[in-house]
Design a protein around this motif. Structure first.
Motif, mmCIF file in Angstrom:
data_model
loop_
_atom_site.group_PDB
_atom_site.id
_atom_site.type_symbol
_atom_site.label_atom_id
_atom_site.label_comp_id
_atom_site.label_asym_id
_atom_site.label_seq_id
_atom_site.Cartn_x
_atom_site.Cartn_y
_atom_site.Cartn_z
ATOM 1 N N HIS A 60 0.839 -1.216 0.000
ATOM 2 C CA HIS A 60 0.000 0.000 0.000
ATOM 3 C C HIS A 60 0.869 1.259 0.000
ATOM 4 O O HIS A 60 1.770 1.390 0.828
ATOM 5 N N HIS A 62 0.884 5.683 -1.798
ATOM 6 C CA HIS A 62 0.300 6.698 -2.698
ATOM 7 C C HIS A 62 1.499 7.448 -3.276
ATOM 8 O O HIS A 62 1.998 8.399 -2.670
ATOM 9 N N HIS A 228 -9.092 1.530 1.681
ATOM 10 C CA HIS A 228 -8.779 1.834 3.083
ATOM 11 C C HIS A 228 -9.941 1.324 3.938
ATOM 12 O O HIS A 228 -11.089 1.429 3.515
ATOM 13 N N HIS A 265 -4.683 -0.505 6.558
ATOM 14 C CA HIS A 265 -4.772 -0.095 7.967
ATOM 15 C C HIS A 265 -5.465 -1.162 8.826
ATOM 16 O O HIS A 265 -4.823 -1.813 9.631
ATOM 17 N N ASP A 316 2.615 3.094 3.100
ATOM 18 C CA ASP A 316 1.563 4.112 2.990
ATOM 19 C C ASP A 316 2.102 5.350 2.278
ATOM 20 O O ASP A 316 3.273 5.418 1.899
#
Ligand SMILES: [Zn+2]
Length: 443
Positions: A60, A62, A228, A265, A316
């Motif tokens: 995961h 971004h 998420h 998460h 993340d």
């Protein structure tokens, strides 16, 4: 070409004390103590200074956020207001800026020993409609293995949602582009370099139709689903107020409680929800650095694993972690989980297992994440030459315990992509200069 990676200092594999043999993109042999390769090799790499790990798998991220690390707009804000403040910065993203952000994230990950990454790209302001195409081009150019996720946000502030109108797309646009990128880029075969997953930002961020139709598309194309989930306690308060249900119930209603799904998460579940996630085969990506940064809580990895949930790791977004280092993610997870469960309950090997086999399973892959014959030759080789490792006894445990953060060599699909700590075919100094210049637009 058959390559013998010979006599490693240590290796995270069974009966491979004398190393492994790589042929083409695959590992073909583990060479046990007292043995030599069964067939003649064309070349030998002396690994006597290296600890050899399966390439780390980042489940995961971004990538676009590398342009907004340590950004003052979000400083001192809790998660939801932070996100609102940062989204007003991110909506300036252009194709050129995105390309350089992706390149930087991929290089940074690779230098940390990562060989496969999933990027949750959910930012599609006008002009950035081809964000996924850019991502695939960059991954291919660098030789990184990726699960590119077609993210989405579909409920804007004018409809009672949290996102600004400028970065929200309508349901038809989201679903049509999801199908387009699946057809163009998704490769479900063994050894695939690019796969596509569908990834609405969260079940609260899109109309239910985007969730249900994404699940149908994923089934049709044998792709995976990602979002998420349960990152903060505010989330379920909002879910119950707005939708009359908790997040996990929304996920179930949309047909997402399936082994195709992995969530990011996964902190605030009740006991019943943990059991349902385990029975369904849903996976959870633990994001220790971001969870610590926002003080949102600690992922209940032990309870989730006991229920049958696979745990993997990720770094993340580079605006919440401010770093894209997978080796650091292993250390962060080990420390945070020990804080929750105690020293004896979580080992360095647990954290390494999550970052390799665990993350690979989240991405639906059984061809990466382990060193064994028939697996893809994705490897991270780290030396213990820095002062921080001096005196270390267990050479594998030393990596997370002493704070390893940079690989000396990285191999993806049988090709060296990092040599002597530098990315192959990339002028690192020039990349940093271009990335810094691009980041000025987001100040
Ligand atoms: Zn995220």
């Amino acid at each position: 070409m058959r390559l013998w990676i010979k006599d490693p200092l240590a290796i995270l594999a069974a009966r491979a004390e004398r190393g492994i043999v790589v042929d083409g993109a695959e590992i073909v042999e583990c060479v046990a103590r007292g043995h030599s390769p069964a067939e003649r090799c064309d070349a030998t790499f002396d690994a006597s200074r290296h600890v050899v790990l399966p390439g780390l798998v980042n489940a995961h991220h971004h990538f676009y956020q590398t342009l907004t690390r340590a950004h003052p707009a979000g400083e001192g804000l809790e998660l939801v207001p932070w996100l609102a403040a940062m989204e007003r910065v991110w909506d300036r993203m252009t194709p050129e800026a995105l390309r350089i952000a992706i390149r930087m994230a991929l290089v940074e990950l690779m230098l940390s020993g990562c060989t496969t990454a999933a990027d949750h790209h959910n930012l599609f302001p006008p002009g950035l409609e081809n964000a996924i195409d850019i991502e695939v081009e960059e991954a291919r150019a660098l030789g990184m293995r990726m699960t590119v996720t077609r993210g989405s946000m579909g409920i804007s502030q004018k409809d009672g949602g949290l996102q600004p109108d400028s970065i929200v797309q309508d349901s038809d646009t989201i679903l049509e582009d999801s199908e387009r990128v699946l057809r163009l880029f998704h490769d479900p075969r063994r050894g695939a370099m690019i796969r596509v997953a569908l990834a609405p930002c969260s079940p609260l961020a899109v109309p239910i139709r985007v969730m249900t139709d994404s699940a149908k598309l994923a089934e049709l194309h044998d792709a995976r689903l990602h979002c998420h989930l349960c990152q903060s306690t505010d989330e379920d308060v909002y879910a119950v107020q707005t939708f009359g249900k908790r997040s996990v119930d929304l996920l179930e209603e949309a047909g997402w409680l399936s082994p195709r799904t992995w969530v990011a998460h996964g902190i605030h579940f009740n006991e019943d929800e943990i059991a349902r996630l385990g029975q369904a085969g849903v996976g959870v990506c633990h994001l220790a650095a971001a969870d610590m940064a926002f003080g949102v809580g600690i992922c209940p990895t032990k309870e989730l694993e006991a229920a049958g949930v696979t745990i993997g790791l990720g770094v993340d977004g580079a605006a919440s972690n401010d770093s894209s280092n997978m080796m650091e993610a292993v250390r962060h997870s080990l420390m945070l989980q020990r804080l929750r469960y105690g020293h004896a309950s979580v080992s360095p090997h647990d954290a390494l297992r999550w970052a390799t086999e665990g993350s690979a399973r989240l991405l639906g892959r059984d061809d990466i994440g382990r060193i064994a014959p028939g697996m893809q030759a994705d490897l991270a080789l780290l030396t213990l030459d820095e002062p921080r490792f001096s005196g270390a006894q267990d050479r594998i445990a030393a990596l997370p315990l002493c704070g390893a953060h940079r690989a000396d060599r990285v191999m993806v699909a049988g090709r060296w992509r990092v040599i002597d700590g530098m990315p192959e075919g990339v002028d690192l100094e020039a990349l940093i200069a271009r990335h810094r210049a691009a980041a000025r637009a987001f100040a």
